[in-house]
Design a protein around this motif. Sequence first.
Motif, PDB file in Angstrom:
ATOM      1  N   SER A 269       0.873  -1.187   0.000  1.00 39.73           N
ATOM      2  CA  SER A 269       0.000   0.000   0.000  1.00 39.73           C
ATOM      3  C   SER A 269       0.904   1.230   0.000  1.00 39.73           C
ATOM      4  O   SER A 269       1.623   1.491   0.972  1.00 39.73           O
ATOM      5  CB  SER A 269      -0.882  -0.004   1.258  1.00 39.73           C
ATOM      6  N   PRO A 270       0.896   2.007  -1.096  1.00 44.78           N
ATOM      7  CA  PRO A 270       1.818   3.157  -1.170  1.00 44.78           C
ATOM      8  C   PRO A 270       1.633   4.143  -0.026  1.00 44.78           C
ATOM      9  O   PRO A 270       2.602   4.752   0.434  1.00 44.78           O
ATOM     10  CB  PRO A 270       1.454   3.811  -2.510  1.00 44.78           C
ATOM     11  N   VAL A 271       0.388   4.301   0.444  1.00 43.64           N
ATOM     12  CA  VAL A 271       0.181   5.270   1.527  1.00 43.64           C
ATOM     13  C   VAL A 271       0.646   4.722   2.869  1.00 43.64           C
ATOM     14  O   VAL A 271       1.061   5.482   3.753  1.00 43.64           O
ATOM     15  CB  VAL A 271      -1.288   5.779   1.574  1.00 43.64           C
TER      16      VAL A 271
ATOM     17  N   ILE B  17      -5.614  -6.274   4.315  1.00 50.02           N
ATOM     18  CA  ILE B  17      -6.957  -5.667   4.256  1.00 50.02           C
ATOM     19  C   ILE B  17      -7.965  -6.618   3.621  1.00 50.02           C
ATOM     20  O   ILE B  17      -9.167  -6.427   3.776  1.00 50.02           O
ATOM     21  CB  ILE B  17      -6.962  -4.330   3.467  1.00 50.02           C
TER      22      ILE B  17
ATOM     23  N   THR C 269     -11.878  -0.141   7.248  1.00 56.20           N
ATOM     24  CA  THR C 269     -11.111  -1.305   6.758  1.00 56.20           C
ATOM     25  C   THR C 269     -10.094  -0.851   5.709  1.00 56.20           C
ATOM     26  O   THR C 269      -9.956  -1.451   4.636  1.00 56.20           O
ATOM     27  CB  THR C 269     -12.034  -2.424   6.202  1.00 56.20           C
ATOM     28  N   ARG C 270      -9.420   0.249   6.030  1.00 50.64           N
ATOM     29  CA  ARG C 270      -8.374   0.750   5.136  1.00 50.64           C
ATOM     30  C   ARG C 270      -7.101   0.925   5.939  1.00 50.64           C
ATOM     31  O   ARG C 270      -7.136   1.123   7.160  1.00 50.64           O
ATOM     32  CB  ARG C 270      -8.761   2.120   4.547  1.00 50.64           C
ATOM     33  N   VAL C 271      -5.990   0.859   5.229  1.00 52.53           N
ATOM     34  CA  VAL C 271      -4.690   1.141   5.831  1.00 52.53           C
ATOM     35  C   VAL C 271      -4.084   2.331   5.090  1.00 52.53           C
ATOM     36  O   VAL C 271      -4.464   2.590   3.940  1.00 52.53           O
ATOM     37  CB  VAL C 271      -3.759  -0.101   5.757  1.00 52.53           C
ATOM     38  N   PRO C 272      -3.176   3.069   5.772  1.00 54.86           N
ATOM     39  CA  PRO C 272      -2.577   2.793   7.061  1.00 54.86           C
ATOM     40  C   PRO C 272      -3.453   3.241   8.235  1.00 54.86           C
ATOM     41  O   PRO C 272      -4.312   4.105   8.093  1.00 54.86           O
ATOM     42  CB  PRO C 272      -1.303   3.640   7.036  1.00 54.86           C
TER      43      PRO C 272
ATOM     44  N   ASP D 169      -5.563   7.489   8.047  1.00 60.13           N
ATOM     45  CA  ASP D 169      -5.296   8.328   6.873  1.00 60.13           C
ATOM     46  C   ASP D 169      -3.856   8.854   6.893  1.00 60.13           C
ATOM     47  O   ASP D 169      -3.455   9.567   7.815  1.00 60.13           O
ATOM     48  CB  ASP D 169      -6.279   9.515   6.783  1.00 60.13           C
ATOM     49  N   SER D 170      -3.119   8.513   5.821  1.00 54.03           N
ATOM     50  CA  SER D 170      -1.682   8.828   5.812  1.00 54.03           C
ATOM     51  C   SER D 170      -1.405  10.315   6.035  1.00 54.03           C
ATOM     52  O   SER D 170      -0.479  10.680   6.768  1.00 54.03           O
ATOM     53  CB  SER D 170      -1.040   8.352   4.502  1.00 54.03           C
TER      54      SER D 170
ATOM     55  N   GLN E 163      -0.841  11.291  -4.636  1.00 61.22           N
ATOM     56  CA  GLN E 163      -1.794  10.463  -3.889  1.00 61.22           C
ATOM     57  C   GLN E 163      -3.076  10.263  -4.711  1.00 61.22           C
ATOM     58  O   GLN E 163      -3.631   9.171  -4.773  1.00 61.22           O
ATOM     59  CB  GLN E 163      -2.112  11.165  -2.567  1.00 61.22           C
TER      60      GLN E 163
ATOM     61  N   MET F 166      -2.461   7.775  -7.360  1.00 57.87           N
ATOM     62  CA  MET F 166      -2.549   6.425  -6.794  1.00 57.87           C
ATOM     63  C   MET F 166      -4.009   5.987  -6.685  1.00 57.87           C
ATOM     64  O   MET F 166      -4.366   4.873  -7.036  1.00 57.87           O
ATOM     65  CB  MET F 166      -1.892   6.390  -5.409  1.00 57.87           C
ATOM     66  N   GLU F 167      -4.873   6.885  -6.224  1.00 61.01           N
ATOM     67  CA  GLU F 167      -6.288   6.513  -6.038  1.00 61.01           C
ATOM     68  C   GLU F 167      -6.938   6.117  -7.359  1.00 61.01           C
ATOM     69  O   GLU F 167      -7.748   5.185  -7.414  1.00 61.01           O
ATOM     70  CB  GLU F 167      -7.059   7.669  -5.387  1.00 61.01           C
TER      71      GLU F 167
ATOM     72  N   PHE G 229      -8.816  -2.304  -8.653  1.00 60.73           N
ATOM     73  CA  PHE G 229      -9.950  -2.904  -7.932  1.00 60.73           C
ATOM     74  C   PHE G 229     -11.085  -3.286  -8.892  1.00 60.73           C
ATOM     75  O   PHE G 229     -11.755  -4.288  -8.701  1.00 60.73           O
ATOM     76  CB  PHE G 229     -10.454  -1.958  -6.834  1.00 60.73           C
TER      77      PHE G 229
HETATM   78  N1  LIG Z   1      -6.606   8.601   1.888  1.00 61.73           N
HETATM   79  C1  LIG Z   1      -6.206   7.379   2.527  1.00 61.73           C
HETATM   80  C2  LIG Z   1      -6.347   6.232   1.534  1.00 61.73           C
HETATM   81  C3  LIG Z   1      -6.242   4.880   2.234  1.00 61.73           C
HETATM   82  C4  LIG Z   1      -6.457   3.747   1.243  1.00 61.73           C
HETATM   83  O1  LIG Z   1      -7.167   3.879   0.249  1.00 61.73           O
HETATM   84  N2  LIG Z   1      -5.838   2.579   1.539  1.00 61.73           N
HETATM   85  C5  LIG Z   1      -6.008   1.422   0.699  1.00 61.73           C
HETATM   86  C6  LIG Z   1      -4.694   0.706   0.530  1.00 61.73           C
HETATM   87  S1  LIG Z   1      -3.613   1.654  -0.521  1.00 61.73           S
HETATM   88  C7  LIG Z   1      -6.985   0.474   1.374  1.00 61.73           C
HETATM   89  O2  LIG Z   1      -6.810   0.154   2.533  1.00 61.73           O
HETATM   90  N3  LIG Z   1      -8.018   0.025   0.633  1.00 61.73           N
HETATM   91  C8  LIG Z   1      -8.964  -0.935   1.091  1.00 61.73           C
HETATM   92  C9  LIG Z   1     -10.366  -0.590   0.716  1.00 61.73           C
HETATM   93  O3  LIG Z   1     -10.613   0.584   0.335  1.00 61.73           O
HETATM   94  O4  LIG Z   1     -11.208  -1.456   0.819  1.00 61.73           O
HETATM   95  C10 LIG Z   1      -4.770   7.492   3.046  1.00 61.73           C
HETATM   96  O5  LIG Z   1      -4.000   8.286   2.498  1.00 61.73           O
HETATM   97  O6  LIG Z   1      -4.432   6.828   4.036  1.00 61.73           O
END
Ligand SMILES: N[C@@H](CCC(=O)N[C@@H](CS)C(=O)NCC(=O)O)C(=O)O
Length: 208
Positions: free
Chosen positions: A9-11, A33, A47-50, A62-63, A98, A101-102, A109
């Motif tokens: 996960s880049p963030v 995740i 359910t997102r990282v980091p 949120d990074s 960022q 990346m999204e 996905f």
């Molecule tokens: N804006 C958030 C984005 C976090 C994000 O999208 N993380 C992704 C991994 S790169 C994730 O956990 N995705 C799982 C999902 O959305 O179900 C940040 O910068 O932390």
Amino acid sequence: MILVGQYDSPVTRRVAVALHHYGMPFSRDARSIFADAVAIGRISPLTRVPALILDDGEVLIDSTAILDHLDEQAGDRALCPASGPLRRQILQLTALAQGTMEKAVAVIFERKFHPPAHQSAAWLSRCLGQTRAGLDELARRLVGPFACGASLSHADVMITTLIWYLRDRMDEGLSPVAHAPLISLADRCETLPAFQAAAISEFEKTPR
Ligand SMILES: N[C@@H](CCC(=O)N[C@@H](CS)C(=O)NCC(=O)O)C(=O)O
């Protein structure tokens, strides 16, 4: 502190690079995740990282918000000044990387969760176009020798983790010619100790 998330996960990786750069000790919760979604959801409600679990148990998500806290602790060593035009420039370039990346994640996905017959060609084409536009603009705005000038900043870190991700996950988007300045910046950053300390282990590379 415990950093929750895998480095593919880049963030997540950008938070890890900053922690190493600042010399702040931390441990990892590198559960997935996807495979460990329930456990991650108990820590991080989206359910997102980091996520970063502080020593007193507070959980930051949120990074950008996590790095805002770490930068405050880092003081003069922060990878972004506390105010001024350079801060604005770094935050804008970081947001561009960022956001790029999204859009790449949206492509990945769509392909991961929908079989080919159910994928939206219009959505894929839009997101791929946005990914390329982001990369083009990043390449155009690079200053040198680092993304925003003389020193390493959060923009370099986000660009570097993004480039790793694109090379690992997508055959299209990143052009070795048009985006050569981004690739060479990322290759240079990857040799720095904080990036090497946050290298991506085999177990945390999601299969394509
Ligand atoms: N804006 C958030 C984005 C976090 C994000 O999208 N993380 C992704 C991994 S790169 C994730 O956990 N995705 C799982 C999902 O959305 O179900 C940040 O910068 O932390």
